[in-house]
Scaffold this active site. Sequence first.
Site, PDB file in Angstrom:
ATOM      1  N   ASP A   1      38.272  12.245 -10.542  1.00 24.78           N
ATOM      2  CA  ASP A   1      38.031  13.685 -10.698  1.00 24.78           C
ATOM      3  C   ASP A   1      36.588  13.848 -11.162  1.00 24.78           C
ATOM      4  O   ASP A   1      35.821  12.869 -11.191  1.00 24.78           O
ATOM      5  CB  ASP A   1      39.044  14.320 -11.673  1.00 24.78           C
TER       6      ASP A   1
ATOM      7  N   GLU B   1      41.360  22.982  -4.655  1.00 25.32           N
ATOM      8  CA  GLU B   1      40.328  23.708  -5.399  1.00 25.32           C
ATOM      9  C   GLU B   1      38.894  23.331  -5.001  1.00 25.32           C
ATOM     10  O   GLU B   1      38.013  23.240  -5.854  1.00 25.32           O
ATOM     11  CB  GLU B   1      40.528  23.486  -6.905  1.00 25.32           C
TER      12      GLU B   1
ATOM     13  N   HIS C   1      36.417  18.363  -6.698  1.00 20.52           N
ATOM     14  CA  HIS C   1      36.725  17.519  -7.873  1.00 20.52           C
ATOM     15  C   HIS C   1      36.035  16.152  -7.798  1.00 20.52           C
ATOM     16  O   HIS C   1      36.584  15.162  -8.270  1.00 20.52           O
ATOM     17  CB  HIS C   1      38.240  17.316  -7.993  1.00 20.52           C
TER      18      HIS C   1
END
Length: 637
Positions: free
Chosen positions: A203, A354, A277
């Site tokens: 991440d 995302e 990410h």
Amino acid sequence: MNKVLSILTVCCLLQTATMAQTKTGIAIIPEPVKLTPHTGQFILPKELTVQAPTSEKMAPVLDLLKKKFSAATGKMVRVKAVAPAAAIKLSLNKTADTVIGNEGYYLSSTAKGVNIRANTEAGLFYGLQTLFQLLPKEIESKDVVTGVKWTVPAVEITDYPRFGWRGLMFDVSRHFFTKKEVMSYIDNMAKYKLNLFHWHLTDDEGWRIEIKSFPKLTTVGAYNVKREGTFGDFIPPKPEEPRNYGGYYTQDDIREVIKYAQDRFVNILPEVDVPGHSLAAVASYPELSATAGADKYTVRSGEKIMDWSKPGHPALVDNTLNPAGEFTYQFLDKVVGEIADLFPFGYMHLGGDECAKNFWEQSDAVKDLMKRENLKTQEEVQSYFEKRLEKIVESKGKKFMGWDEILEGGIGPNAAVMSWRGVDGGIQAAKLGHEVVMSPTTYVYIDYMQGDKVMEPHVYASLRLSKTYEFDPVPEGVDAKLIKGGQANLWTEQVYNIRQAEYMTWPRGFALAESVWSPAAKKNFTTFFSKVEQHFARFDEAEIKYAPSVYEPDFKAGMNTDGSLNVALTSEVTGLDLYYSFDNSYPDNFYPKYTGVLTVPIDATQLKVVAYKGKKQVGRVVTMPIAELKSRIVKAK
Ligand code: ACM
């Protein structure tokens, strides 16, 4: 009509069996398919002989059995392939029994001993977990406990899971957890018959897996600046601050964890989260970015890098991989290849969630790609990326899985979807014929607070135990065959250590276990909670942390007609007495008992509340600032 009647009869029978569990003090989680208690019990002899098949797959199971029994009971445990007088007998069916399938078992205990029978070693392992839960709680102790009568109540159990995918996701990127901590997490989940460990390995805050072709992923990408407090709002680190917080797993570490999980019949799903990410990867290899200046980027240390208040949640630094750069795909080919070689599980998770598109919108390379490939939107750009990645994953012999954003802009032909933004993505994917795992925020985001925010590290949403217990992975109108199962996700922005990871996972992990293992008709929150309390006592023995938030009330502030403040308290479980104070002292069961809406005294600054069961305090004292209650009224308006 007949069908309705027989469904009702089955429901009644299932419910009766559940009631039987609590009356007898038997508390098995997850609830077995069928349990019939009998009178009598088996008393463990001084020396325990176990008859069991001694195949290679059984060796670790028997090792666990021996260790657990002798650690707590101090008894000598012997395992033999043939021992007609053995107290515990484990046997594998010669021809497969279609009722119990690949993971089910039959357990029968009488005054003479315990028999567990299954089609597979996994089934025997699960039968043993049930046997441990039938024994006194002290069996969970790591040290010998004296003065305990080691008995097993007489029962007949038939048990098998509702779903094959019974998962827990653990994010080791936001905060790093050591190999040993990961193993302990897996050990605990396996005790509750969860069988899928989703390992979120990369991440913005850290790349945690050694990739030999790209060593900087871990020499650079695994470390950031240590910060504590409320993650997400940290002051951006200064260049001179040491970047020595974090860590990673070598490929040997990974093999060790995989073997540890296999010994407990847990598959590991590795996740590399791309194209969003990805700041840790970009900080290590800036050539992965479509944005000039990425060579100045550093691994995130909890400072703000996305603007979640705006549509599309734009990134403040470009934490995405360049979808238009061939180097990105060469990089992913190597990364996926090394990971595919390490992990035996058939699926690989490549994230997809995302992904901010604002830097892609500005990029000439992305604009050229859009022209060349006739891509109309940024979602189609991501879809182009995902489809290429799916081919890479398939070329390494694995099945591609991603978060439900991979549906946007068009999903690849064989992709499996993990539905997290509710169940809609999962429903849509199943309607298109794709495999689905349900892990919706609404029920199973166990990074959410499980009690009032005044008691918990602050996360933007709440998820109480009773809500998690409502989780059913198969929504209405979906082909159940495509729903592989469900899982809960533990993101660790606000989870700094393994004790807090345990706290966040349990007891909601118990609710998850019943949602993915037990027949839906056998679920009953009241019965479940009485079992949970017994498992709290087991966790005390095992020294595993859990959240007592279930005992803490919800607060609803209101206004009286004269303008004074009032507050109503509600509990998610029954049978509690709540005692309170407004005088800043700690209430006990001699304080006023809550019986209805309270008017807040005009000068009060705090309301303190504590729960009792009879004369025993359960849970913690909750201190609610009156100013917080007032602000909730303002927010509600
Ligand atoms: C997610 O929670 N961003 C998958």
